[in-house]
Design an enzyme around this catalytic site. Sequence first.
Site, PDB file in Angstrom:
ATOM      1  N   ARG A  68       0.802  -1.223   0.000  1.00  0.00           N
ATOM      2  CA  ARG A  68       0.000   0.000   0.000  1.00  0.00           C
ATOM      3  C   ARG A  68       0.838   1.278   0.000  1.00  0.00           C
ATOM      4  O   ARG A  68       0.297   2.369   0.068  1.00  0.00           O
ATOM      5  CB  ARG A  68      -0.947  -0.005   1.206  1.00  0.00           C
ATOM      6  N   HIS A 110      -1.265 -15.319   5.055  1.00  0.00           N
ATOM      7  CA  HIS A 110      -1.855 -15.020   3.747  1.00  0.00           C
ATOM      8  C   HIS A 110      -1.310 -15.915   2.646  1.00  0.00           C
ATOM      9  O   HIS A 110      -1.479 -15.619   1.465  1.00  0.00           O
ATOM     10  CB  HIS A 110      -1.628 -13.548   3.406  1.00  0.00           C
ATOM     11  N   CYS A 170      -7.399 -30.332  -9.791  1.00  0.00           N
ATOM     12  CA  CYS A 170      -6.946 -31.603  -9.206  1.00  0.00           C
ATOM     13  C   CYS A 170      -6.033 -31.395  -7.998  1.00  0.00           C
ATOM     14  O   CYS A 170      -5.639 -32.362  -7.353  1.00  0.00           O
ATOM     15  CB  CYS A 170      -6.244 -32.452 -10.260  1.00  0.00           C
ATOM     16  N   SER A 225       2.022  -2.552  10.848  1.00  0.00           N
ATOM     17  CA  SER A 225       1.283  -1.432  11.445  1.00  0.00           C
ATOM     18  C   SER A 225       0.305  -1.899  12.513  1.00  0.00           C
ATOM     19  O   SER A 225      -0.191  -1.101  13.307  1.00  0.00           O
ATOM     20  CB  SER A 225       0.517  -0.679  10.361  1.00  0.00           C
ATOM     21  N   ASN A 256       9.021  -0.780  14.143  1.00  0.00           N
ATOM     22  CA  ASN A 256       8.268  -0.388  12.954  1.00  0.00           C
ATOM     23  C   ASN A 256       8.561   1.076  12.641  1.00  0.00           C
ATOM     24  O   ASN A 256       8.826   1.867  13.548  1.00  0.00           O
ATOM     25  CB  ASN A 256       6.761  -0.582  13.184  1.00  0.00           C
TER      26      ASN A 256
END
Length: 246
Positions: free
Chosen positions: A37, A124, A135, A194, A216
């Site tokens: 982002r 994810h 298959c 975040s 961070n």
Amino acid sequence: MKKPDIQQLKDIVNNSNQIVFFTGAGVSVASGIPDFRSMGGLYDEISKDGQSPEYLLSIDHLHDNKESFINFYHERLLIADKKPNIVHQWIAQLENQQKSLGVITQNIDGLHEDAGSHNIDELHGTLNRFYCINCYEEYSKSYFMTHHLKYCEKCGNVIRPDIVLYGEMLNQKTVFKALDKIQHADTLIVLGSSLVVQPAAGFVSEFKGDNLVIINRDATPYDHTASLVIHDDMTSVIEEIVNSNS
């Protein structure tokens, strides 16, 4: 960065034996993979093309237009030349030293595995694996890339990356494993996240151990609960730790 913060981080790591790492997009920036982002990230580039990133990365896109979906992930998602950076390597090293229970990651780039981590919960999914939507034949990234595959060699149907698309549920087995890790951790180190996108915030809330460390670039909603917060370039922080131990 403040030297007392570096020393405190070293002390926490040295005195912990059940560290769990929780990593977000910021960990892979030094490997040349921009935050999805951020300016120049995948969302930004797709938006310039007038497309909806959420749709192009969705299960609906796969169902609506398989050829378009295949072309999209071949052109936009595959990252053949990216390598783990010092942060991935440090995390893997601590696992190999039996200081860590493993890593929980929001990233799909597979760089924790490439760095040598073994106990990874990829919330994810990962671009290191692919499978047939019909298959379920599985393909490794190396085989997939070498053979330039788009269709299953077994049944001829579409091959997709083993990632969670918009409109799909997270793998519940992975979620439960991640929660179990956090509940048994004595230290939780958050790197490059975040902590505003679920389920990240929910996982941190489950931590009941001694030390919550957040490294961070920007502030997070959990900074006020942490034992140590470092807002700095992550690569520089970890380089300082690694160099001081060598």
